[in-house]
Design a protein around this motif. Structure first.
Motif, PDB file in Angstrom:
ATOM      1  N   ALA A 281       0.838  -1.199   0.000  1.00  8.56           N
ATOM      2  CA  ALA A 281       0.000   0.000   0.000  1.00  8.56           C
ATOM      3  C   ALA A 281       0.876   1.253   0.000  1.00  8.56           C
ATOM      4  N   HIS A 282       0.438   2.241  -0.745  1.00  9.05           N
ATOM      5  CA  HIS A 282       1.158   3.514  -0.777  1.00  9.05           C
ATOM      6  C   HIS A 282       0.693   4.396   0.365  1.00  9.05           C
ATOM      7  N   VAL A 283       1.607   5.175   0.875  1.00  7.38           N
ATOM      8  CA  VAL A 283       1.302   6.112   1.946  1.00  7.38           C
ATOM      9  C   VAL A 283       0.756   7.392   1.319  1.00  7.38           C
ATOM     10  N   VAL A 284      -0.279   7.951   1.929  1.00  2.55           N
ATOM     11  CA  VAL A 284      -0.855   9.208   1.457  1.00  2.55           C
ATOM     12  C   VAL A 284      -0.450  10.306   2.432  1.00  2.55           C
ATOM     13  N   ARG A 285       0.202  11.335   1.895  1.00  7.49           N
ATOM     14  CA  ARG A 285       0.610  12.479   2.714  1.00  7.49           C
ATOM     15  C   ARG A 285       0.131  13.759   2.033  1.00  7.49           C
ATOM     16  N   THR A 286      -0.227  14.760   2.825  1.00  4.59           N
ATOM     17  CA  THR A 286      -0.659  16.042   2.273  1.00  4.59           C
ATOM     18  C   THR A 286       0.377  17.095   2.638  1.00  4.59           C
ATOM     19  N   TYR A 287       0.795  17.855   1.622  1.00  6.63           N
ATOM     20  CA  TYR A 287       1.864  18.830   1.765  1.00  6.63           C
ATOM     21  C   TYR A 287       1.356  20.237   1.493  1.00  6.63           C
ATOM     22  N   GLN A 288       1.982  21.207   2.152  1.00  6.61           N
ATOM     23  CA  GLN A 288       1.753  22.624   1.900  1.00  6.61           C
ATOM     24  C   GLN A 288       3.074  23.205   1.418  1.00  6.61           C
ATOM     25  N   VAL A 289       3.065  23.841   0.248  1.00  7.61           N
ATOM     26  CA  VAL A 289       4.280  24.485  -0.253  1.00  7.61           C
ATOM     27  C   VAL A 289       4.518  25.737   0.575  1.00  7.61           C
ATOM     28  N   ILE A 290       5.721  25.840   1.131  1.00 10.70           N
ATOM     29  CA  ILE A 290       5.993  26.941   2.056  1.00 10.70           C
ATOM     30  C   ILE A 290       6.686  28.127   1.396  1.00 10.70           C
TER      31      ILE A 290
ATOM     32  N   ARG B 246       8.499  21.530  -9.636  1.00 10.84           N
ATOM     33  CA  ARG B 246       8.951  20.412  -8.828  1.00 10.84           C
ATOM     34  C   ARG B 246       8.967  20.848  -7.373  1.00 10.84           C
ATOM     35  N   ALA B 247       8.638  19.912  -6.473  1.00  6.12           N
ATOM     36  CA  ALA B 247       8.633  20.217  -5.047  1.00  6.12           C
ATOM     37  C   ALA B 247       9.449  19.176  -4.290  1.00  6.12           C
ATOM     38  N   LEU B 248      10.204  19.662  -3.316  1.00  7.14           N
ATOM     39  CA  LEU B 248      10.969  18.803  -2.425  1.00  7.14           C
ATOM     40  C   LEU B 248      10.074  18.409  -1.260  1.00  7.14           C
ATOM     41  N   LEU B 249       9.865  17.114  -1.066  1.00  7.60           N
ATOM     42  CA  LEU B 249       9.065  16.623   0.050  1.00  7.60           C
ATOM     43  C   LEU B 249       9.919  16.646   1.312  1.00  7.60           C
ATOM     44  N   THR B 250       9.346  17.139   2.419  1.00 10.71           N
ATOM     45  CA  THR B 250      10.076  17.159   3.688  1.00 10.71           C
ATOM     46  C   THR B 250       9.275  16.417   4.745  1.00 10.71           C
ATOM     47  N   ALA B 251       9.889  16.213   5.879  1.00 10.57           N
ATOM     48  CA  ALA B 251       9.210  15.598   7.019  1.00 10.57           C
ATOM     49  C   ALA B 251       8.844  16.649   8.059  1.00 10.57           C
ATOM     50  N   THR B 252       8.927  17.930   7.685  1.00  5.83           N
ATOM     51  CA  THR B 252       8.644  19.026   8.611  1.00  5.83           C
ATOM     52  C   THR B 252       7.135  19.180   8.785  1.00  5.83           C
ATOM     53  N   PRO B 253       6.619  18.967  10.007  1.00  5.37           N
ATOM     54  CA  PRO B 253       5.175  19.076  10.224  1.00  5.37           C
ATOM     55  C   PRO B 253       4.713  20.529  10.278  1.00  5.37           C
ATOM     56  N   LEU B 254       3.541  20.779   9.688  1.00  3.45           N
ATOM     57  CA  LEU B 254       2.869  22.067   9.757  1.00  3.45           C
ATOM     58  C   LEU B 254       1.541  21.865  10.473  1.00  3.45           C
ATOM     59  N   ASN B 255       0.795  22.925  10.690  1.00  2.00           N
ATOM     60  CA  ASN B 255      -0.518  22.824  11.329  1.00  2.00           C
ATOM     61  C   ASN B 255      -1.471  21.971  10.501  1.00  2.00           C
ATOM     62  N   GLY B 256      -2.411  21.347  11.170  1.00  6.40           N
ATOM     63  CA  GLY B 256      -3.466  20.602  10.487  1.00  6.40           C
ATOM     64  C   GLY B 256      -3.019  19.294   9.865  1.00  6.40           C
ATOM     65  N   GLY B 257      -1.911  18.734  10.313  1.00  3.82           N
ATOM     66  CA  GLY B 257      -1.460  17.459   9.786  1.00  3.82           C
ATOM     67  C   GLY B 257      -0.753  17.544   8.444  1.00  3.82           C
ATOM     68  N   LEU B 258      -0.482  18.757   7.967  1.00  3.25           N
ATOM     69  CA  LEU B 258       0.237  18.926   6.709  1.00  3.25           C
ATOM     70  C   LEU B 258       1.735  18.791   6.946  1.00  3.25           C
ATOM     71  N   LEU B 259       2.443  18.434   5.877  1.00  3.64           N
ATOM     72  CA  LEU B 259       3.896  18.442   5.890  1.00  3.64           C
ATOM     73  C   LEU B 259       4.370  19.555   4.960  1.00  3.64           C
ATOM     74  N   ALA B 260       5.555  20.074   5.199  1.00  2.15           N
ATOM     75  CA  ALA B 260       6.088  21.141   4.368  1.00  2.15           C
ATOM     76  C   ALA B 260       6.707  20.572   3.097  1.00  2.15           C
ATOM     77  N   ALA B 261       6.510  21.299   1.992  1.00  2.00           N
ATOM     78  CA  ALA B 261       7.188  21.013   0.734  1.00  2.00           C
ATOM     79  C   ALA B 261       7.778  22.317   0.241  1.00  2.00           C
TER      80      ALA B 261
END
Length: 69
Positions: A2-11, A47-62
């Motif tokens: 199964a693939h992991v689903v993550r939601t990102y916010q471009v910072i 193109r966006a760099l995926l990070t593991a930096t958490p943001l508000n609302g369960g988003l991760l930074a990109a």
């Protein structure tokens, strides 16, 4: 597998899309933090760099990967 689903916010969208443009996207796949993924925003390929930096609302930074020709 199964693939992991993550939601990102471009910072850092300002240089390409203005300070008021908010870019949120969902990425589905096994790519880990540190991976660069292609996106299309307002018809522009970016193109966006995926990070593991958490943001508000369960988003991760990109981060947009800016390249000039």
């Amino acid at each position: 597998m199964a693939h992991v689903v993550r939601t990102y916010q471009v910072i850092n969208p300002g240089p390409l899309f203005g300070d008021r443009r908010r870019i949120t996207f969902t990425f589905t796949g096994p790519a880990p933090a540190g991976s660069v993924v292609p996106l299309e925003v307002d018809g522009c390929p970016v193109r966006a760099l995926l990070t593991a930096t958490p943001l508000n609302g369960g988003l991760l930074a990109a981060e947009l990967q800016l390249s000039y020709l």
